[in-house]
Design a protein around this motif. Structure first.
Motif, PDB file in Angstrom:
ATOM      1  N   PRO A   1       0.848  -1.203   0.000  1.00 35.62           N
ATOM      2  CA  PRO A   1       0.000   0.000   0.000  1.00 35.62           C
ATOM      3  C   PRO A   1       0.879   1.246   0.000  1.00 35.62           C
ATOM      4  N   MET A   2       0.715   2.080  -1.012  1.00 35.67           N
ATOM      5  CA  MET A   2       1.523   3.279  -1.184  1.00 35.67           C
ATOM      6  C   MET A   2       0.635   4.518  -1.251  1.00 35.67           C
ATOM      7  N   GLU A   3       1.240   5.658  -1.077  1.00 34.33           N
ATOM      8  CA  GLU A   3       0.539   6.922  -1.240  1.00 34.33           C
ATOM      9  C   GLU A   3      -0.044   7.037  -2.638  1.00 34.33           C
ATOM     10  N   GLN A   4       0.656   6.477  -3.640  1.00 35.25           N
ATOM     11  CA  GLN A   4       0.208   6.566  -5.032  1.00 35.25           C
ATOM     12  C   GLN A   4      -0.870   5.549  -5.378  1.00 35.25           C
ATOM     13  N   GLY A   5      -1.116   4.566  -4.504  1.00 28.78           N
ATOM     14  CA  GLY A   5      -2.042   3.491  -4.792  1.00 28.78           C
ATOM     15  C   GLY A   5      -1.447   2.169  -4.323  1.00 28.78           C
ATOM     16  N   LEU A   6      -2.068   1.075  -4.717  1.00 29.52           N
ATOM     17  CA  LEU A   6      -1.560  -0.243  -4.359  1.00 29.52           C
ATOM     18  C   LEU A   6      -0.473  -0.622  -5.370  1.00 29.52           C
ATOM     19  N   ARG A   7       0.763  -0.736  -4.908  1.00 26.97           N
ATOM     20  CA  ARG A   7       1.897  -0.986  -5.803  1.00 26.97           C
ATOM     21  C   ARG A   7       2.110  -2.487  -5.975  1.00 26.97           C
ATOM     22  N   LEU A   8       2.084  -2.926  -7.217  1.00 25.22           N
ATOM     23  CA  LEU A   8       2.374  -4.312  -7.576  1.00 25.22           C
ATOM     24  C   LEU A   8       3.788  -4.357  -8.137  1.00 25.22           C
ATOM     25  N   THR A   9       4.668  -5.136  -7.514  1.00 22.66           N
ATOM     26  CA  THR A   9       6.038  -5.273  -8.012  1.00 22.66           C
ATOM     27  C   THR A   9       6.262  -6.698  -8.494  1.00 22.66           C
ATOM     28  N   SER A  10       7.061  -6.825  -9.548  1.00 16.31           N
ATOM     29  CA  SER A  10       7.259  -8.119 -10.202  1.00 16.31           C
ATOM     30  C   SER A  10       8.482  -8.834  -9.666  1.00 16.31           C
ATOM     31  N   GLY A  11       8.706 -10.054 -10.183  1.00 25.41           N
ATOM     32  CA  GLY A  11       9.945 -10.773  -9.959  1.00 25.41           C
ATOM     33  C   GLY A  11      11.088 -10.113 -10.715  1.00 25.41           C
ATOM     34  N   VAL A  12      12.209 -10.823 -10.868  1.00 25.41           N
ATOM     35  CA  VAL A  12      13.397 -10.225 -11.473  1.00 25.41           C
ATOM     36  C   VAL A  12      13.685 -10.840 -12.836  1.00 25.41           C
ATOM     37  N   GLU A  13      14.354 -10.032 -13.657  1.00 26.81           N
ATOM     38  CA  GLU A  13      14.808 -10.476 -14.965  1.00 26.81           C
ATOM     39  C   GLU A  13      16.269 -10.069 -15.114  1.00 26.81           C
ATOM     40  N   LEU A  14      17.135 -11.030 -15.379  1.00 23.42           N
ATOM     41  CA  LEU A  14      18.536 -10.726 -15.650  1.00 23.42           C
ATOM     42  C   LEU A  14      18.639 -10.199 -17.074  1.00 23.42           C
ATOM     43  N   THR A  15      18.949  -8.934 -17.199  1.00 26.25           N
ATOM     44  CA  THR A  15      19.051  -8.321 -18.520  1.00 26.25           C
ATOM     45  C   THR A  15      19.897  -7.073 -18.414  1.00 26.25           C
ATOM     46  N   ASP A  16      20.279  -6.512 -19.547  1.00 34.97           N
ATOM     47  CA  ASP A  16      21.130  -5.332 -19.537  1.00 34.97           C
ATOM     48  C   ASP A  16      20.378  -4.138 -18.967  1.00 34.97           C
ATOM     49  N   ILE A  17      21.130  -3.208 -18.426  1.00 34.58           N
ATOM     50  CA  ILE A  17      20.523  -2.056 -17.760  1.00 34.58           C
ATOM     51  C   ILE A  17      19.692  -1.213 -18.723  1.00 34.58           C
ATOM     52  N   ASP A  18      20.048  -1.216 -19.999  1.00 35.48           N
ATOM     53  CA  ASP A  18      19.331  -0.415 -20.996  1.00 35.48           C
ATOM     54  C   ASP A  18      18.458  -1.254 -21.926  1.00 35.48           C
TER      55      ASP A  18
END
Length: 419
Positions: free
Chosen positions: A304-321
């Motif tokens: 629960p965030m000030e901006q709304g309910l934040r959904l965060t995902s798992g991780v992906e190994l990939t380049d920064i760009d």
């Protein structure tokens, strides 16, 4: 120390907290970043400050899970094949450090860093006027099946070893604490030694404003590199008016961009990037939650965030760009909608960012070997928001020549870097 100038490169949680700690030790500090404080990686996390974060991804259970992970189809972990091939050395070292002796060393080190950081966070939240953003009601690991709960035994054993306060919840008790959740979870682990905040980016901004009010300088500039000068001073090369700024000492706290920056100095950092995504949703008033929850099967966190309910995902190994890949966040949203009425998405596109991960899942905190007055504070993987203040306290003590508040040897740069 007021006559010694320090340039801290990077204004995420680690950089801002380091600037504050150095300021407290009497250094004259200038903080530099290309954006305003707290607008990149430190903005996009789940806002959790948790004792349970002592568990690294490369723990002994990784060996059994590798066949499934390498299929590249899970919601919690994906990889871009080209990136992995280009970073096989990092991957081999990462997997090798899932051995029990290294795992035990890492959990011991991270536990000390997290406990120190929670004490430092408590002081900074009060001093910066951001204490109203903090909740102290813990967070939950949710399990849809009892077998999955049994699979988390190693994490529970480590938490118990370090005295982390937890409680196992059955289905009815989960509903009592979080009635908005649908009854699809058989068990949960309530990790009570956890704080969370309702806007991690704004917490970083509050800390940066405290730094400014106490006399610190902030310069918004795109940093290119640093050059050694006579007398062991440094010149910072950047775009715009800050080009040519000089300092007695430099701290590199650029998070995932530290690898690229150190390459300009001829230093190869064995760092990978764990891409993550988030999106905010507007659930009905009766369907919100009071603390972050982690659905272990769905591989997402809801906060629960000030901006709304934040959904965060798992991780992906990939380049920064690398271009955005919405697959994991889509899987996370589908799983989350089984658990709760999330309402409509509040943004047209998800936020994405990278977490900087070293082979042993510990940050580097300390002096750069062979380079006088160059100091490093990066590689915090998923827990930079949690552990930035402890990192700053360790770094400032070492830079002043004081005893570190915890054992700093597990974080020394010599683990991976040579002069």
């Amino acid at each position: 120390m007021s006559n010694i100038s320090v340039a801290v490169l990077g204004a995420g949680m680690v950089g801002v907290a380091s600037a504050l700690a150095l300021q407290k030790k009497g250094f004259r500090v200038t903080l530099l970043d290309r954006l305003a404080p707290g607008e990149e990686t430190s903005y996009g996390n789940a806002g959790v400050i948790a004792r349970s974060s002592l568990m690294p991804f490369n723990n002994p259970s990784l060996w059994a899970n590798l066949p499934v992970l390498l299929k590249n189809q899970s919601a919690g972990f994906r990889y871009q094949a080209r990136f992995l091939l280009q970073n096989l050395g990092w991957a081999a070292r990462f997997v090798a450090r899932a051995r029990t002796p290294v795992f035990e060393e890492t959990t011991t080190a991270l536990d000390s860093l997290i406990r120190l950081s929670m004490n430092e966070h408590a002081q900074l939240l009060r001093a910066s006027g951001a204490a109203h953003r903090m909740r102290d009601n813990g967070w939950m690991f949710l399990y849809r099946q009892s077998g999955a709960f049994a699979g988390g035994a190693l994490a529970r054993e480590r938490m118990a070893h370090f005295g982390v306060a937890t409680e196992v919840l059955e289905r009815d008790h989960i509903r009592q604490l979080e009635p908005a959740l649908n009854p699809i979870f058989e068990r949960a682990l309530w990790i009570k030694d956890t704080w969370s905040v309702d806007s991690p980016g704004d917490v970083v901004k509050a800390y940066a404003e405290l730094f400014r009010k106490q006399g610190g300088q902030y310069a918004q500039a795109r940093i290119k590199t640093v050059e050694p000068l006579a007398g062991s001073r440094w010149r910072i090369r950047a775009d715009g008016a800050q080009d040519g700024l000089e300092a007695d000492r430099v701290v590199v706290a650029l998070g995932p961009w530290s690898r690229q920056f150190m390459a300009t100095l001829g230093v190869k950092v064995p760092m990978a990037y764990e891409r993550g995504y988030h999106m905010h949703f507007a659930p009905p008033a009766s369907c919100n939650i009071s603390r972050p929850v982690y659905d272990t099967a769905g591989a997402y966190v809801l906060s629960p965030m000030e901006q709304g309910l934040r959904l965060t995902s798992g991780v992906e190994l990939t380049d920064i760009d690398a271009p955005a890949n919405p697959v994991q966040l889509g899987l996370a949203e589908a799983a989350a909608r089984e658990a709760i009425d999330m309402g409509q998405a509040l943004e047209p596109a998800p936020w994405m960012g990278s977490r900087p991960t070293l082979p042993d899942s510990r940050p580097i905190i300390g002096a750069m070997p062979g380079q006088r007055n160059l100091w490093l504070a990066f590689g915090h993987q998923h827990i930079g928001f949690s552990t930035g203040p402890g990192t700053g306290a360790i770094l400032a003590a070492l830079m002043r020549g004081d005893d570190a508040p915890v054992d700093a040897r597990p974080f020394r740069a010599e683990r991976f870097l040579k002069g």
